[in-house]
Design a protein around this motif. Structure first.
Motif, mmCIF file in Angstrom:
data_model
loop_
_atom_site.group_PDB
_atom_site.id
_atom_site.type_symbol
_atom_site.label_atom_id
_atom_site.label_comp_id
_atom_site.label_asym_id
_atom_site.label_seq_id
_atom_site.Cartn_x
_atom_site.Cartn_y
_atom_site.Cartn_z
ATOM 1 N N ILE A 94 9.970 6.503 5.403
ATOM 2 C CA ILE A 94 8.732 5.753 5.113
ATOM 3 C C ILE A 94 7.535 6.594 4.947
ATOM 4 O O ILE A 94 6.706 6.238 4.021
ATOM 5 C CB ILE A 94 8.445 4.759 6.363
ATOM 6 C CG1 ILE A 94 9.447 3.705 6.332
ATOM 7 C CG2 ILE A 94 6.752 4.157 6.307
ATOM 8 C CD1 ILE A 94 9.321 2.614 7.608
ATOM 9 N N HIS A 116 5.324 6.668 1.428
ATOM 10 C CA HIS A 116 3.858 6.695 1.207
ATOM 11 C C HIS A 116 3.444 7.784 0.449
ATOM 12 O O HIS A 116 2.600 7.668 -0.298
ATOM 13 C CB HIS A 116 3.091 6.729 2.536
ATOM 14 C CG HIS A 116 3.412 5.272 3.234
ATOM 15 N ND1 HIS A 116 3.265 3.922 2.727
ATOM 16 C CD2 HIS A 116 3.885 4.953 4.798
ATOM 17 C CE1 HIS A 116 3.461 3.119 3.501
ATOM 18 N NE2 HIS A 116 3.820 3.400 4.730
ATOM 19 N N PHE A 117 3.864 8.862 0.829
ATOM 20 C CA PHE A 117 3.001 10.221 0.266
ATOM 21 C C PHE A 117 3.659 10.691 -0.906
ATOM 22 O O PHE A 117 3.185 11.618 -1.386
ATOM 23 C CB PHE A 117 2.869 11.332 1.385
ATOM 24 C CG PHE A 117 2.005 10.797 2.445
ATOM 25 C CD1 PHE A 117 0.675 11.360 2.431
ATOM 26 C CD2 PHE A 117 2.422 10.447 4.047
ATOM 27 C CE1 PHE A 117 -0.391 10.717 3.413
ATOM 28 C CE2 PHE A 117 1.428 10.041 4.663
ATOM 29 C CZ PHE A 117 0.253 10.294 4.503
ATOM 30 N N LYS A 148 3.707 9.040 -3.612
ATOM 31 C CA LYS A 148 2.942 8.064 -4.622
ATOM 32 C C LYS A 148 2.128 8.988 -5.237
ATOM 33 O O LYS A 148 1.796 8.737 -6.527
ATOM 34 C CB LYS A 148 2.246 6.782 -3.595
ATOM 35 C CG LYS A 148 2.829 5.625 -3.672
ATOM 36 C CD LYS A 148 2.127 4.659 -3.466
ATOM 37 C CE LYS A 148 2.709 3.409 -2.817
ATOM 38 N NZ LYS A 148 1.741 2.181 -2.074
ATOM 39 N N VAL A 199 12.971 -0.844 -0.474
ATOM 40 C CA VAL A 199 12.828 -2.106 -1.063
ATOM 41 C C VAL A 199 14.097 -2.744 -1.026
ATOM 42 O O VAL A 199 15.102 -2.464 -1.192
ATOM 43 C CB VAL A 199 12.474 -1.769 -2.533
ATOM 44 C CG1 VAL A 199 12.205 -3.168 -3.082
ATOM 45 C CG2 VAL A 199 11.183 -0.987 -2.310
ATOM 46 N N PHE A 234 12.344 -2.974 4.006
ATOM 47 C CA PHE A 234 11.310 -1.932 4.743
ATOM 48 C C PHE A 234 10.136 -1.287 3.929
ATOM 49 O O PHE A 234 9.628 -0.406 4.449
ATOM 50 C CB PHE A 234 12.406 -0.547 5.411
ATOM 51 C CG PHE A 234 13.428 -1.398 6.092
ATOM 52 C CD1 PHE A 234 13.583 -2.092 7.170
ATOM 53 C CD2 PHE A 234 14.721 -0.901 5.597
ATOM 54 C CE1 PHE A 234 14.648 -2.394 7.761
ATOM 55 C CE2 PHE A 234 15.899 -1.230 6.120
ATOM 56 C CZ PHE A 234 15.990 -2.319 7.336
ATOM 57 N N PHE A 235 10.027 -2.258 2.940
ATOM 58 C CA PHE A 235 8.834 -1.467 2.165
ATOM 59 C C PHE A 235 7.434 -1.806 2.919
ATOM 60 O O PHE A 235 7.365 -2.792 3.237
ATOM 61 C CB PHE A 235 8.917 -2.269 0.910
ATOM 62 C CG PHE A 235 7.760 -1.925 -0.260
ATOM 63 C CD1 PHE A 235 7.605 -0.692 -0.703
ATOM 64 C CD2 PHE A 235 7.065 -2.678 -0.416
ATOM 65 C CE1 PHE A 235 6.690 -0.339 -1.592
ATOM 66 C CE2 PHE A 235 5.691 -2.336 -1.276
ATOM 67 C CZ PHE A 235 5.652 -1.097 -1.834
ATOM 68 N N GLN A 236 6.471 -1.117 2.577
ATOM 69 C CA GLN A 236 5.230 -1.137 3.060
ATOM 70 C C GLN A 236 4.191 -0.493 2.079
ATOM 71 O O GLN A 236 4.339 0.352 1.538
ATOM 72 C CB GLN A 236 4.915 -0.855 4.599
ATOM 73 C CG GLN A 236 5.595 0.611 4.850
ATOM 74 C CD GLN A 236 5.298 0.837 6.515
ATOM 75 O OE1 GLN A 236 4.117 1.011 7.037
ATOM 76 N NE2 GLN A 236 6.440 0.780 7.103
ATOM 77 N N ASN A 237 3.179 -1.510 1.639
ATOM 78 C CA ASN A 237 2.149 -0.937 1.036
ATOM 79 C C ASN A 237 0.839 -0.964 1.688
ATOM 80 O O ASN A 237 0.351 -1.909 2.171
ATOM 81 C CB ASN A 237 2.068 -1.661 -0.091
ATOM 82 C CG ASN A 237 0.931 -1.419 -1.058
ATOM 83 O OD1 ASN A 237 0.490 -0.555 -0.978
ATOM 84 N ND2 ASN A 237 0.568 -2.173 -2.325
ATOM 85 N N LEU A 238 0.334 0.235 2.025
ATOM 86 C CA LEU A 238 -0.790 0.587 2.932
ATOM 87 C C LEU A 238 -1.950 0.991 2.192
ATOM 88 O O LEU A 238 -2.744 1.797 3.013
ATOM 89 C CB LEU A 238 -0.118 1.406 4.139
ATOM 90 C CG LEU A 238 0.840 0.558 5.080
ATOM 91 C CD1 LEU A 238 1.240 1.404 6.236
ATOM 92 C CD2 LEU A 238 0.610 -0.695 5.560
ATOM 93 N N THR A 239 -2.157 1.352 0.879
ATOM 94 C CA THR A 239 -3.038 2.043 0.398
ATOM 95 C C THR A 239 -4.138 1.202 -0.116
ATOM 96 O O THR A 239 -4.852 1.651 -1.061
ATOM 97 C CB THR A 239 -2.248 2.736 -0.770
ATOM 98 O OG1 THR A 239 -1.604 1.826 -1.551
ATOM 99 C CG2 THR A 239 -1.655 3.854 -0.187
ATOM 100 N N ALA A 240 -4.429 -0.032 0.386
ATOM 101 C CA ALA A 240 -5.653 -0.792 -0.237
ATOM 102 C C ALA A 240 -6.885 -0.205 -0.116
ATOM 103 O O ALA A 240 -7.103 0.898 0.885
ATOM 104 C CB ALA A 240 -5.872 -2.159 0.813
ATOM 105 N N ALA A 251 -7.800 2.349 -1.773
ATOM 106 C CA ALA A 251 -7.523 3.982 -1.800
ATOM 107 C C ALA A 251 -6.908 3.848 -3.270
ATOM 108 O O ALA A 251 -6.208 3.258 -3.626
ATOM 109 C CB ALA A 251 -6.719 4.267 -0.761
#
Lengths: 306, 196
Positions: free
Chosen positions: B30, B34-35, B37, B53, B56-62, B64
């Motif tokens: 994970i 994230h890093f 991208k 995907v 377990f996908f997560q998008n946490l870069t709102a 940013a």
């Protein structure tokens, strides 16, 4: 190395923070329950066939089961997902849950989440993963001695601290990526955000015409908070201050920036950081004594037992 | 001591190490996802996506690396009995509700309509120049179909509509000498028959 292994040996003997994790399960499920309940008035539009966003489904195999609500047949029957989710989360709030039900809740939430990417945000992604980790929050009587009990205790403790790690990853990712931009570093991000009508309020938009000291302070303060949180949250003495700042930050996101669900989800998940003694008092205060049972000298909340 | 008294109820060491490894590897993937991208090699992003995907996908870069400073606002007008209506901004109805009450679920309808604007913008930019005007299947493009559904949502009666036109009002916010400066432009789709 030996010390480390002994540490994990000890995790097979005792559950750390059972009241904190019991409270967290309730709060997490309460947040999930209220979130979906809040959206029921527009349920047809979000999950059903009245959608106006583009809904496509390109997964097959096991991945397809995460995306069922992107298929016309299941969209026509989206209540099959919503009603069980409301039941399982409501049951968990009053203490009736186990690992199987939490697993089921996670599957339902994944489908509800992916049904419509447009309503998602970081809060939804966080819930998605916290529902997964909550599956491991087994509660086992302290006196029970078996390999199965040891495994459940180990999984509980890993699940508990990986929830901390998951929340830390949220801040680390969000904070670190902001360092790659321009406006968070030069102090203009908050002014620019609050000048957009979708992330502001009319009277605040007027204030955001120029970058005052308080917008700069807010920009750098929130950047610093997100970067430092993953490191400082592990320091017991700093934790209350850190969480108090976080509450102000997330309530501001909810009520000023207007991303209400994100702000309130984050406030809710902070319950994982509530110390044992306070969690125990809150559970008693909330009137759950009637479903409590005595186990191994400590009182554990019925329903989180697995 | 507890450690000695219950040694036969302990898990085999290999199992403890296996469980720890599963948690650690899962979260390492994970983190790499994230890093990768922006920082780590992009191929790591695609490689980790294949595991993460969709479950377990997560998008946490709102917000940013920068907060959103461009808006693509969906607007439309309709032609009824040879008369064009004025341009309508359908998301505003929901936005004003959200301003009055942060707990109003209208915020979620608003967010979806904002995304219709983004999709219209992205779709139009796939056609260089005035390509969107030359496209023979414009009315059936998913973004246009979405827009049409929003019109249906906002209009009680659509039976009298002969044609409609959608557009994107583009607003850009910039900072010059510590003050916000807003510039705007528009991108128009061709007219489509309501029953096309």
């Amino acid at each position: 190395m030996i010390k480390g292994i002994l540490f994990f040996d000890q995790w097979q003997d005792e559950i750390s923070s059972p009241f904190s994790s019991a409270l967290f399960i309730r709060v997490l499920n309460l947040v999930g329950f209220l979130l979906i309940l809040w959206m029921l008035p527009i349920a047809d539009q979000v999950w059903g066939s009245d959608h106006f966003v583009i809904v496509t489904q390109s997964f097959d195999g096991i991945g397809r089961f995460a995306m069922l609500l992107r298929e016309p047949f299941f969209r026509d029957h989206y209540w099959w997902f919503i009603i069980p989710f409301l039941f399982t989360t409501a049951a968990a709030v009053i203490g009736y849950t186990n690992a199987m039900l939490r697993f089921f809740t996670w599957i339902l939430f994944v489908n509800i989440h992916y049904a419509n990417f447009e309503i998602s945000n970081g809060g939804w992604h966080l819930l998605h993963h916290l529902f997964l980790l909550s599956i491991f929050l087994f509660h086992v009587p302290e006196k029970e001695r078996s390999k199965s009990a040891s495994a459940k205790r180990l999984l509980h403790n890993l699940g508990f601290y990986f929830i901390w790690i998951q929340i830390s990853i949220l801040y680390l990712t969000a904070g670190f990526h902001k360092l790659l931009g321009t406006y968070w570093l030069n102090g203009e991000a908050l002014m620019l955000t609050l000048s957009m009508e979708e992330f502001s309020l009319p009277y605040i938009m007027r204030l955001a015409e120029s970058n005052t000291w308080y917008f700069q302070l807010g920009t750098w303060g929130s950047l610093l908070y997100q970067i430092l949180f993953p490191f400082l949250i592990w320091i017991r003495r700093l934790r209350p201050i850190l969480l108090a700042i976080g509450l102000v930050f997330h309530l501001s996101v909810a009520f000023i920036v207007g991303v209400t669900d994100f702000g309130l989800i984050l406030v809710g998940v902070y319950s994982i950081f509530i110390p044992e003694g306070i969690a125990r008092n809150w559970l008693q205060f909330a009137g759950w004594e009637f479903v409590r049972r005595k186990m191994a000298g400590i009182r554990i909340i019925k329903g989180t037992g697995d | 001591m507890a450690l000695q008294n219950h040694s036969n109820s302990k898990l085999p060491r290999w199992l403890v190490i296996f469980i720890l490894t599963v948690f650690t590897v899962h979260y390492s993937v994970i983190l790499v996802n994230h890093f990768s991208k922006k920082i780590l090699p992009k191929r790591l992003y695609y490689a980790t996506n294949s595991y993460l995907v969709p479950w377990f996908f997560q998008n946490l870069t709102a917000f940013a690396p920068d907060p959103p400073i461009n808006r693509h606002v969906f607007v439309y007008r309709t032609l009824t009995n040879d008369t064009w209506s004025g341009w309508k901004y359908p998301a505003y109805h929901y936005l004003s509700k959200q301003w009055k009450n942060r707990f109003d679920v209208a915020t979620k309808t608003h967010d979806q309509i904002e995304l219709v604007g983004d999709h219209l913008y992205i779709t139009a930019n796939r056609y260089p120049g005035n390509g969107i005007y030359k496209s023979s299947n414009g009315a059936t493009l998913p973004a246009v179909v979405s827009a049409k559904k929003v019109i249906e949502l906002r209009r009680d009666d659509v039976s009298q509509i002969d044609s409609f036109q959608v557009a994107i009002y583009i607003q850009r916010v910039r900072s010059i000498d510590g003050r916000t400066v807003k510039t705007d432009s528009a991108l128009f789709y061709p007219k489509f028959g309501w029953n096309d």
